[in-house]
Design a protein around this motif. Structure first.
Motif, PDB file in Angstrom:
ATOM      1  N   LEU A   1       0.818  -1.202   0.000  1.00 52.22           N
ATOM      2  CA  LEU A   1       0.000   0.000   0.000  1.00 52.22           C
ATOM      3  C   LEU A   1       0.860   1.264   0.000  1.00 52.22           C
ATOM      4  CD1 LEU A   1      -2.721  -1.016   2.604  1.00 52.22           C
ATOM      5  CD2 LEU A   1      -2.889  -1.048   0.114  1.00 52.22           C
ATOM      6  N   ASP A   2       2.168   1.112  -0.191  1.00 50.34           N
ATOM      7  CA  ASP A   2       3.039   2.279  -0.149  1.00 50.34           C
ATOM      8  C   ASP A   2       2.706   3.275  -1.257  1.00 50.34           C
ATOM      9  OD1 ASP A   2       5.935   0.306   0.791  1.00 50.34           O
ATOM     10  OD2 ASP A   2       4.306   1.160   1.985  1.00 50.34           O
ATOM     11  N   ASP A   3       2.170   2.783  -2.390  1.00 51.57           N
ATOM     12  CA  ASP A   3       1.840   3.682  -3.488  1.00 51.57           C
ATOM     13  C   ASP A   3       0.411   4.205  -3.379  1.00 51.57           C
ATOM     14  OD1 ASP A   3       0.683   1.225  -3.889  1.00 51.57           O
ATOM     15  OD2 ASP A   3       0.900   1.243  -6.073  1.00 51.57           O
ATOM     16  N   GLN A   4      -0.256   3.943  -2.254  1.00 52.65           N
ATOM     17  CA  GLN A   4      -1.612   4.433  -2.031  1.00 52.65           C
ATOM     18  C   GLN A   4      -1.601   5.339  -0.806  1.00 52.65           C
ATOM     19  OE1 GLN A   4      -3.811   4.111  -4.144  1.00 52.65           O
ATOM     20  NE2 GLN A   4      -3.728   2.159  -5.204  1.00 52.65           N
ATOM     21  N   PRO A   5      -1.392   6.630  -1.006  1.00 52.12           N
ATOM     22  CA  PRO A   5      -1.306   7.531   0.147  1.00 52.12           C
ATOM     23  C   PRO A   5      -2.660   7.873   0.753  1.00 52.12           C
ATOM     24  CG  PRO A   5      -1.092   8.780  -1.880  1.00 52.12           C
ATOM     25  CD  PRO A   5      -1.147   7.330  -2.277  1.00 52.12           C
ATOM     26  N   ASP A   6      -3.750   7.523   0.080  1.00 50.05           N
ATOM     27  CA  ASP A   6      -5.083   7.861   0.555  1.00 50.05           C
ATOM     28  C   ASP A   6      -5.856   6.607   0.937  1.00 50.05           C
ATOM     29  OD1 ASP A   6      -4.925  10.713   0.200  1.00 50.05           O
ATOM     30  OD2 ASP A   6      -5.019  10.336  -1.957  1.00 50.05           O
ATOM     31  N   LEU A   7      -6.825   6.797   1.847  1.00 54.80           N
ATOM     32  CA  LEU A   7      -7.556   5.662   2.401  1.00 54.80           C
ATOM     33  C   LEU A   7      -8.348   4.896   1.361  1.00 54.80           C
ATOM     34  CD1 LEU A   7      -8.781   3.965   4.683  1.00 54.80           C
ATOM     35  CD2 LEU A   7     -10.425   5.819   5.060  1.00 54.80           C
ATOM     36  N   TRP A   8      -9.153   5.595   0.565  1.00 56.08           N
ATOM     37  CA  TRP A   8     -10.120   4.873  -0.257  1.00 56.08           C
ATOM     38  C   TRP A   8      -9.507   4.102  -1.419  1.00 56.08           C
ATOM     39  CZ3 TRP A   8     -14.255   3.297   1.764  1.00 56.08           C
ATOM     40  CH2 TRP A   8     -14.785   3.993   2.850  1.00 56.08           C
ATOM     41  N   PRO A   9      -8.481   4.611  -2.114  1.00 51.75           N
ATOM     42  CA  PRO A   9      -7.814   3.738  -3.085  1.00 51.75           C
ATOM     43  C   PRO A   9      -7.214   2.502  -2.427  1.00 51.75           C
ATOM     44  CG  PRO A   9      -7.267   6.023  -3.522  1.00 51.75           C
ATOM     45  CD  PRO A   9      -8.005   6.002  -2.210  1.00 51.75           C
ATOM     46  N   ALA A  10      -6.666   2.669  -1.215  1.00 49.83           N
ATOM     47  CA  ALA A  10      -6.123   1.514  -0.495  1.00 49.83           C
ATOM     48  C   ALA A  10      -7.227   0.537  -0.129  1.00 49.83           C
ATOM     49  CB  ALA A  10      -5.385   1.985   0.756  1.00 49.83           C
ATOM     50  N   MET A  11      -8.347   1.061   0.363  1.00 52.53           N
ATOM     51  CA  MET A  11      -9.475   0.202   0.720  1.00 52.53           C
ATOM     52  C   MET A  11      -9.965  -0.573  -0.501  1.00 52.53           C
ATOM     53  SD  MET A  11     -11.581  -0.507   3.344  1.00 52.53           S
ATOM     54  CE  MET A  11     -11.884   0.894   4.425  1.00 52.53           C
ATOM     55  N   ALA A  12     -10.104   0.134  -1.627  1.00 53.28           N
ATOM     56  CA  ALA A  12     -10.570  -0.529  -2.846  1.00 53.28           C
ATOM     57  C   ALA A  12      -9.586  -1.595  -3.303  1.00 53.28           C
ATOM     58  CB  ALA A  12     -10.783   0.510  -3.947  1.00 53.28           C
TER      59      ALA A  12
END
Length: 357
Positions: free
Chosen positions: A48-59
């Motif tokens: 998840l290092d390339d996902q700085p925001d919650l919702w892209p990470a959640m998705a």
């Protein structure tokens, strides 16, 4: 402007606001997941290092779990259906037949079991997919995968808006769905905003960090206190502060001994409460809990960095307030060890004069 305890994304017209937590997205995902299901949740291997925001990470994590769950195809199961039929199927609902079809031989009001994919597990997954598709800024790759997943669920009915998410008891048959269902419930529990005002649509998906931390602490401590005996009750609503019983109290966690007496009361705070004129509101609140439960020791748990770990001796009350801090930046193993140490301290700080219930 202050975002307060909320993190997530909000878009109005061509303006988009993203509020990021102070902890890493990976750690926030762990706190959310563990509070939902401590038995099944673990660190997800998805980077998840390339996902700085919650919702892209959640998705991203949800898609991985959902796609794994659906590798064998959509889960099927039995569900009870009530409808009218031209031929007899299942059992006749006699009272409905008399009330609705008096004097008519057909159609028949029947109840029968249907075996198909339109079951609660798939309905929850579909609802989460549809919720994520409304999140702004997910990116074309995640959106394409979500739409593909939705296309596989055309025979699954949508949950009615506002309807409570149905229960899905753990069974051998749906065990491979559990990680996806845990994440789906996390998505559906988030606060969504969809407002049309003066021709401008505002859409947002937000998570309250106060709630996230509170639920993690109560779940983690409840699990860690199991070997110590007794039982833990989160959000216990049986206490009143006043003699008339008008001022209701709801401690985050109350621990009872085998004899039914209160042994500990715990309050979890992500941030120190400092309302105007009441800079020590957290201590006042816990003192009220101790008074209502007749305890001499109470515990406040903060996220580290929000408060010093210390003790407050209350004058003229013979009450000790212990303030603890959990370091959310630790590894999962170290964080769990810190919770275990805190649970041991709480268990050894028993107050035998606690009220019996």
């Amino acid at each position: 402007m202050s975002a307060g305890p909320w993190v997530g994304v909000l878009r109005a017209a061509d303006v988009e606001v993203r509020v990021r937590p102070r902890i890493t997205i990976a750690r926030l995902m762990y706190l959310l997941g563990y509070a939902q299901d401590p038995r099944a949740w673990r660190d997800d291997p998805v980077a998840l290092d390339d996902q700085p925001d919650l919702w892209p990470a959640m998705a991203q994590v949800f898609l991985r779990r959902a796609e794994d769950a659906l590798k064998r195809g959509l889960l099927q199961g039995y569900r009870t259906e009530e409808s009218h039929q031209m031929v007899m199927r299942g059992r006749l609902r006699e009272s409905d037949q008399l009330r609705r079809r008096a004097g008519l031989p057909v159609p028949l009001e029947v109840r029968f079991d249907e075996y198909d994919v339109d079951i609660a597990e798939n309905q929850i997954v579909r609802a989460a997919v549809e919720r994520l598709l409304r999140v702004p800024g997910l990116g074309s790759g995640l959106t394409r995968r979500l739409r593909h997943l939705l296309g596989r669920m055309v025979d699954v009915r949508r949950l009615v808006p506002g309807q409570a998410v149905p229960a899905t008891p753990f069974t051998r048959l749906n065990a491979h769905y559990q990680p996806a269902l845990t994440l789906a419930r996390m998505v559906l529990r988030s606060r969504s905003v969809d407002v049309l005002d003066a021709g401008v649509r505002a859409t947002g998906f937000l998570v309250n960090m106060n709630t996230v931390f509170e639920e993690f602490v109560t779940t983690a401590l409840s699990q860690a206190l199991v070997p110590c005996g007794g039982r833990c009750v989160p959000q216990d609503q049986r206490y009143r502060l006043d003699q008339a019983g008008l001022i209701q109290m709801r401690p985050d966690l109350v621990r009872y001994g085998a004899d039914g007496r209160v042994q500990a009361v715990v309050d979890a705070k992500y941030k120190v409460e400092k309302p105007a004129g009441y800079p020590n509101a957290d201590v006042y609140q816990l003192l009220a809990y101790c008074t209502a439960t007749r305890l001499k020791v109470g515990h406040i748990v903060y996220a580290q960095g929000e408060a010093e770990t210390d003790e407050v001796v209350v004058r003229n009350a013979d009450v000790l307030i212990r303030r603890h801090a959990l370091d959310l930046g630790l590894s999962v193993a170290s964080l769990q060890a810190q919770v275990a140490d805190l649970a041991q301290e709480i268990a050894t700080n028993q107050a035998p004069n606690g009220v019996a219930v």
